[in-house]
Scaffold this motif. Structure first.
Motif, PDB file in Angstrom:
ATOM      1  N   UNK A 174       0.827  -1.208   0.000  1.00  0.00           N
ATOM      2  CA  UNK A 174       0.000   0.000   0.000  1.00  0.00           C
ATOM      3  C   UNK A 174       0.861   1.258   0.000  1.00  0.00           C
ATOM      4  N   UNK A 175       1.928   1.247   0.803  1.00  0.00           N
ATOM      5  CA  UNK A 175       2.836   2.394   0.865  1.00  0.00           C
ATOM      6  C   UNK A 175       3.463   2.674  -0.499  1.00  0.00           C
ATOM      7  N   UNK A 176       3.946   1.616  -1.153  1.00  0.00           N
ATOM      8  CA  UNK A 176       4.558   1.772  -2.469  1.00  0.00           C
ATOM      9  C   UNK A 176       3.550   2.244  -3.507  1.00  0.00           C
ATOM     10  N   UNK A 181       1.635   6.169  -7.218  1.00  0.00           N
ATOM     11  CA  UNK A 181       0.475   6.769  -7.885  1.00  0.00           C
ATOM     12  C   UNK A 181       0.521   8.287  -7.792  1.00  0.00           C
ATOM     13  N   UNK A 182       0.799   8.810  -6.588  1.00  0.00           N
ATOM     14  CA  UNK A 182       0.876  10.271  -6.418  1.00  0.00           C
ATOM     15  C   UNK A 182       1.983  10.849  -7.295  1.00  0.00           C
ATOM     16  N   UNK A 183       3.150  10.199  -7.282  1.00  0.00           N
ATOM     17  CA  UNK A 183       4.263  10.675  -8.107  1.00  0.00           C
ATOM     18  C   UNK A 183       3.919  10.626  -9.592  1.00  0.00           C
ATOM     19  N   UNK A 184       3.287   9.535 -10.010  1.00  0.00           N
ATOM     20  CA  UNK A 184       2.920   9.378 -11.424  1.00  0.00           C
ATOM     21  C   UNK A 184       1.923  10.447 -11.854  1.00  0.00           C
ATOM     22  N   UNK A 185       0.951  10.750 -10.990  1.00  0.00           N
ATOM     23  CA  UNK A 185      -0.052  11.768 -11.324  1.00  0.00           C
ATOM     24  C   UNK A 185       0.596  13.135 -11.489  1.00  0.00           C
ATOM     25  N   UNK A 213       9.900  19.811  -8.089  1.00  0.00           N
ATOM     26  CA  UNK A 213       9.869  20.508  -6.803  1.00  0.00           C
ATOM     27  C   UNK A 213       8.525  20.297  -6.092  1.00  0.00           C
ATOM     28  N   UNK A 214       7.443  20.393  -6.859  1.00  0.00           N
ATOM     29  CA  UNK A 214       6.109  20.188  -6.274  1.00  0.00           C
ATOM     30  C   UNK A 214       5.948  18.753  -5.801  1.00  0.00           C
ATOM     31  N   UNK A 215       6.459  17.800  -6.582  1.00  0.00           N
ATOM     32  CA  UNK A 215       6.392  16.393  -6.174  1.00  0.00           C
ATOM     33  C   UNK A 215       7.153  16.165  -4.869  1.00  0.00           C
ATOM     34  N   UNK A 216       8.330  16.783  -4.748  1.00  0.00           N
ATOM     35  CA  UNK A 216       9.126  16.638  -3.532  1.00  0.00           C
ATOM     36  C   UNK A 216       8.405  17.255  -2.337  1.00  0.00           C
ATOM     37  N   UNK A 217       7.781  18.426  -2.563  1.00  0.00           N
ATOM     38  CA  UNK A 217       7.071  19.103  -1.478  1.00  0.00           C
ATOM     39  C   UNK A 217       5.874  18.286  -1.011  1.00  0.00           C
ATOM     40  N   UNK A 218       5.102  17.750  -1.951  1.00  0.00           N
ATOM     41  CA  UNK A 218       3.925  16.947  -1.593  1.00  0.00           C
ATOM     42  C   UNK A 218       4.357  15.664  -0.881  1.00  0.00           C
ATOM     43  N   UNK A 219       5.452  15.066  -1.362  1.00  0.00           N
ATOM     44  CA  UNK A 219       5.953  13.840  -0.741  1.00  0.00           C
ATOM     45  C   UNK A 219       6.392  14.099   0.700  1.00  0.00           C
ATOM     46  N   UNK A 220       7.029  15.252   0.939  1.00  0.00           N
ATOM     47  CA  UNK A 220       7.554  15.552   2.271  1.00  0.00           C
ATOM     48  C   UNK A 220       6.470  16.037   3.225  1.00  0.00           C
ATOM     49  N   UNK A 223       2.311  13.295   1.668  1.00  0.00           N
ATOM     50  CA  UNK A 223       2.318  11.845   1.472  1.00  0.00           C
ATOM     51  C   UNK A 223       3.152  11.134   2.534  1.00  0.00           C
ATOM     52  N   UNK A 224       4.369  11.618   2.786  1.00  0.00           N
ATOM     53  CA  UNK A 224       5.246  10.999   3.778  1.00  0.00           C
ATOM     54  C   UNK A 224       4.621  10.928   5.162  1.00  0.00           C
ATOM     55  N   UNK A 225       4.165  12.068   5.712  1.00  0.00           N
ATOM     56  CA  UNK A 225       3.515  12.038   7.022  1.00  0.00           C
ATOM     57  C   UNK A 225       2.253  11.177   7.042  1.00  0.00           C
ATOM     58  N   UNK A 226       1.475  11.234   5.953  1.00  0.00           N
ATOM     59  CA  UNK A 226       0.254  10.428   5.873  1.00  0.00           C
ATOM     60  C   UNK A 226       0.580   8.946   5.985  1.00  0.00           C
TER      61      UNK A 226
END
Length: 243
Positions: A174-176, A181-185, A213-220, A223-226
């Motif tokens: 699920x984590x992967x 999916x978020x990164x691909x979108x 940059x936006x992908x890194x920000x959303x991931x940090x 997505x990461x905390x979630x």
């Protein structure tokens, strides 16, 4: 039951987006090392809430209060993690040392056996570690309960080794999937923007950089905390299966 745990944890982790951003900010400063203990401390609070809650209940996300206490809890979590992983690490070193002292096929065979044994021990250590943290939370944070091996094994026996391993495999998948999916979108959207700009004669490199940059920000910050809360909640609820 396992699917119920995932459903609860997925919904629980999205209860308060402000919490995700706060965790993301703490993660941003994790290069200072000390904030890492706040992250692990908060995850422990999530585990503690889950251990004393029920699946599909109305448990709230932990507050960001008593930062000193959260930091101390984070230190305890890291010590527990290191303590359990020391065993497979030492076993691996022993096999590596012995295999280095001999030559030929015997050396390679011994190293392969050592790697297989280490792999199994890592799986067991991870299970013991996670259930140990839950066991500590279930006993009011008593540090020694995290290393009460006999009691923790009994917990795993009650929950079922298959259920534990299946749950952890599911968490990894699920984590992967969510991360990919978020990164691909995000990259898909900015790739379309970039290609559209290139067709119009614009330089798409800036658009691709903005997407990264936006992908890194959303991931940090999202997505990461979630996913961190999702995993901690799932582990805590798994522990409650034996209660």
């Amino acid at each position: 039951m396992i699917l119920d745990i995932y459903k609860d944890a997925l919904e629980y982790s999205a209860k308060d987006w402000k919490t995700l951003v706060i965790l993301g900010v703490i993660c941003f400063f994790s290069f200072l090392f000390l904030p890492l203990f706040l992250i692990t401390g908060y995850n422990y609070r999530v585990i503690n809430t889950a251990v004393h809650g029920i699946i599909n209940g109305r448990d709230p996300l932990p507050e960001f209060d008593d930062l000193i206490g959260m930091f101390v809890d984070g230190v305890k979590v890291v010590i527990v993690q290191i303590g359990y992983l020391l065993v497979p690490f030492i076993v691996f070193l022993i096999f590596a040392f012995i295999s280095a002292s001999i030559t030929g096929v015997a050396s390679s065979a011994l190293m392969i056996i050592g790697c297989l044994i280490t792999f199994v021990l890592v799986i067991v250590a991870c299970l013991m570690n996670q259930m140990g943290l839950c066991h500590m939370a279930n006993h009011d944070g008593a540090f020694t309960k995290a290393f009460a091996v006999t009691e923790i094994k009994e917990v795993i026996d009650e929950v079922g080794w298959f259920n534990c391993i299946a749950t952890y495999v599911g968490l990894i998948i699920i984590t992967l999937v969510i991360s990919l999916v978020v990164t691909a979108i995000i990259y898909g959207i900015f790739t379309l923007f970039g290609l559209s700009g290139a067709i119009l004669g614009a330089d798409p490199s800036g658009i691709f950089l903005l997407g990264a940059l936006i992908n890194s920000a959303i991931a940090m910050f999202i997505v990461g905390p979630y996913l961190s809360i999702f995993n901690a909640r799932s582990i805590g609820l798994l522990y409650t299966m034996q209660l």
